[in-house]
Design a protein around this motif. Structure first.
Motif, PDB file in Angstrom:
ATOM      1  N   ASP A 109       0.831  -1.209   0.000  1.00 58.34           N
ATOM      2  CA  ASP A 109       0.000   0.000   0.000  1.00 58.34           C
ATOM      3  C   ASP A 109       0.865   1.258   0.000  1.00 58.34           C
ATOM      4  OD1 ASP A 109      -2.223  -1.582   0.031  1.00 58.34           O
ATOM      5  OD2 ASP A 109      -2.800  -1.161   2.100  1.00 58.34           O
ATOM      6  N   ALA A 150       2.608   1.684  -3.372  1.00 56.52           N
ATOM      7  CA  ALA A 150       1.654   2.120  -4.394  1.00 56.52           C
ATOM      8  C   ALA A 150       1.369   3.617  -4.261  1.00 56.52           C
ATOM      9  CB  ALA A 150       0.363   1.316  -4.286  1.00 56.52           C
ATOM     10  N   PHE A 151       1.269   4.098  -3.023  1.00 53.00           N
ATOM     11  CA  PHE A 151       1.040   5.528  -2.787  1.00 53.00           C
ATOM     12  C   PHE A 151       2.220   6.347  -3.312  1.00 53.00           C
ATOM     13  CE2 PHE A 151       1.485   9.404  -0.301  1.00 53.00           C
ATOM     14  CZ  PHE A 151       0.194   9.907  -0.292  1.00 53.00           C
ATOM     15  N   ALA A 211       4.453   5.436  -5.622  1.00 52.20           N
ATOM     16  CA  ALA A 211       4.502   5.333  -7.079  1.00 52.20           C
ATOM     17  C   ALA A 211       3.503   6.271  -7.752  1.00 52.20           C
ATOM     18  CB  ALA A 211       4.247   3.894  -7.502  1.00 52.20           C
ATOM     19  N   LYS A 212       2.380   6.488  -7.098  1.00 53.48           N
ATOM     20  CA  LYS A 212       1.325   7.316  -7.667  1.00 53.48           C
ATOM     21  C   LYS A 212       1.598   8.802  -7.512  1.00 53.48           C
ATOM     22  CE  LYS A 212      -3.656   8.184  -7.344  1.00 53.48           C
ATOM     23  NZ  LYS A 212      -4.920   7.811  -6.655  1.00 53.48           N
ATOM     24  N   HIS A 213       2.285   9.199  -6.438  1.00 51.44           N
ATOM     25  CA  HIS A 213       2.335  10.617  -6.070  1.00 51.44           C
ATOM     26  C   HIS A 213       3.661  11.333  -6.321  1.00 51.44           C
ATOM     27  CE1 HIS A 213      -1.330   9.409  -3.850  1.00 51.44           C
ATOM     28  NE2 HIS A 213      -1.694  10.655  -4.091  1.00 51.44           N
ATOM     29  N   THR A 271       5.852  11.221 -12.246  1.00 54.42           N
ATOM     30  CA  THR A 271       5.079  10.138 -12.846  1.00 54.42           C
ATOM     31  C   THR A 271       3.979  10.716 -13.713  1.00 54.42           C
ATOM     32  OG1 THR A 271       3.712  10.098 -10.831  1.00 54.42           O
ATOM     33  CG2 THR A 271       5.520   8.521 -10.989  1.00 54.42           C
TER      34      THR A 271
END
Length: 466
Positions: free
Chosen positions: A454, A457-458, A460-462, A466
């Motif tokens: 989790d 993933a946070f 990688a997203k923020h 990206t």
């Protein structure tokens, strides 16, 4: 200068790569292949130097192959120019030959500023030179996070993600992290303890695939060698202020992750006369149990009034074990693998050798509060709970009253008002002017489960590229 891993299975690197790599690929921590050594005459010649000049003399041998002299001097001037006391690390006398070195005069009111104000500048300098981008992933038990954010918030080449244990840091510590605005700043509150956060960081360095190969992870925790390097300086600073190197010094160090006191151990190896290092810790006393009884065993982590030391896995202890085992990385790896399964000890002759320099004490909350109250009543001087633990341990473990005993004052008391109230004092420690409106600022943080996937993933997203 080259740097090698404490596990012995990673290639030697130069300073730039060590700065950016953090944890070695074999899971070890980087240390210099050899240390610079200063003669007593050379150390004596440094008396009266401004802190930045002293810092240059001690640290430049570690970085000279990577950073020109003028650039490094500028970094040091900028780093310590933001401290609120001209001495940078002033000494306050408590009693005959008993002192507190105030390491909380930086922007976030904790000793972490000494290293992290510099680390942010080092990272941005090296990343800019290489035209690279880094994602900083760090874990904090309270003070590292705010110091790292303050040190890196102006960096052009980094995004910073700080993990802290949800509802297990003081409100001031949390707000110092979560009220700083910036597109590259992210605070994550993990439903777990500091060791959970630290474990996630270490595991993420071992497998960075969640970043998709678009950035590298960089470390701000004291696994990063540059943190230790910067902390060596104030041991020399204190000694020179009190008659060193012509007399030896003793230091008491509030510590959970062993980085700050390891810097004192290195100062001694580099030529500074140090007769005693006291490990001062709270109920999370794994280091004390090892030093007092040669038993390294993890217990359940407890929440205390000194949350910055609520740590059971002391990462930097590995660096000392590496020295104790004759720099045999495979022996260290085996020992730590066994420690993950249960209690371990080292050979008696190795343990006796380390005890020649180190003593230790574990201090409970009641004794911490009593020390805060007693020192205030005697000196009208207010200690934070971590420094109070250091003062109590210094007095309990002191070997020679003729030797100056210096406790490292690791944080401003305003960061831990609950401990002051618990001590029975009615005095209220005030935040400095630059933080007077801290409780009015808007907070930004995300609460996540204690799950590495989790958290990754946070991140990688923020992160902003990206």
């Amino acid at each position: 200068m080259r740097y090698i891993s404490t596990r012995g299975e990673a290639p030697a690197l130069g300073f730039e790569d060590v700065l950016l790599t953090g944890l070695a690929p074999d899971g070890g921590l980087y240390v210099p292949e050899s240390l610079p050594h200063f003669s007593l005459e050379e150390i004596r010649s440094w008396r009266g130097l401004p802190y930045t000049e002293l810092a240059f003399n001690i640290m430049y041998p570690f970085v000279e192959e990577a950073i020109p002299e003028a650039d490094f001097r500028q970094m040091l001037d900028e780093t310590y120019g933001v401290f609120t006391h001209k001495a940078v690390a002033p000494l306050v006398q408590l009693d005959t030959n008993e002192w507190v070195m105030e390491l909380f005069r930086g922007p976030t009111l904790a000793f972490k500023d000494f290293a992290l104000q510099l680390l942010g500048r080092l990272l941005d300098y090296v990343l800019g030179k290489r035209k690279e981008h880094a994602v900083i992933m760090g874990a904090t038990s309270g003070d590292t996070g705010s110091a790292a954010i303050e040190g890196c918030r102006r960096c052009e080449h980094v995004d910073i993600f700080i993990l802290h244990p949800y509802e297990r840091v003081s409100e001031v510590q949390r707000r110092q992290m979560t009220t700083v605005q910036g597109d590259n700043i992210h605070n994550i509150a993990v439903r777990g303890n500091f060791d959970d956060c630290q474990r996630m960081v270490k595991e993420s360095f071992g497998d960075q695939s969640f970043l998709g190969g678009k950035a590298r992870l960089a470390a701000v925790n004291s696994i990063n060698w540059a943190r230790i390097m910067a902390q060596i300086v104030y041991y020399f600073h204190a000694s020179l202020a009190l008659g060193g190197p012509d007399r030896s010094m003793a230091f008491s160090v509030p510590t959970g992750n062993f980085g700050d006191i390891f810097a004192g151990y290195l100062a001694k190896k580099m030529g500074l006369p140090v007769s005693q290092l006291v490990i001062a810790t709270n109920r999370n006393d794994i280091l004390h149990r090892f030093m007092s009884g040669n038993k390294y065993e993890q217990h359940q982590l407890e929440h205390t009034l000194s949350p910055s030391m609520d740590i059971m896995v002391s990462s930097n202890f590995e660096r000392l074990l590496f020295d104790l085992h004759g720099r045999d990385g495979l022996a260290v790896k085996q020992l730590l693998e066994n420690a993950a399964k249960g209690p371990v000890s080292i050979e008696d002759y190795r343990w006796k050798r380390v005890r020649k320099l180190f003593d230790s004490a574990a201090v409970d909350d009641k004794t911490t509060c009593n020390t805060i109250r007693e020192v205030y009543e005697q000196n009208q001087y207010l200690l934070d709970p971590h420094t109070a633990i250091g003062v109590h341990a210094a007095r309990a473990c002191r070997r020679d009253i003729q030797v100056p005993m210096i406790t490292l004052g690791t944080a401003h008391p305003a960061k831990f008002p609950d401990a002051i109230v618990e001590s029975g004092l009615t005095v209220k420690p005030e935040l400095p002017a630059h933080m007077a409106d801290l409780f009015e600022r808007e907070e930004h943080y995300t609460v996540l489960d204690n799950d590495r996937a989790d958290v990754q993933a946070f991140i990688a997203k923020h992160w902003k590229n990206t």
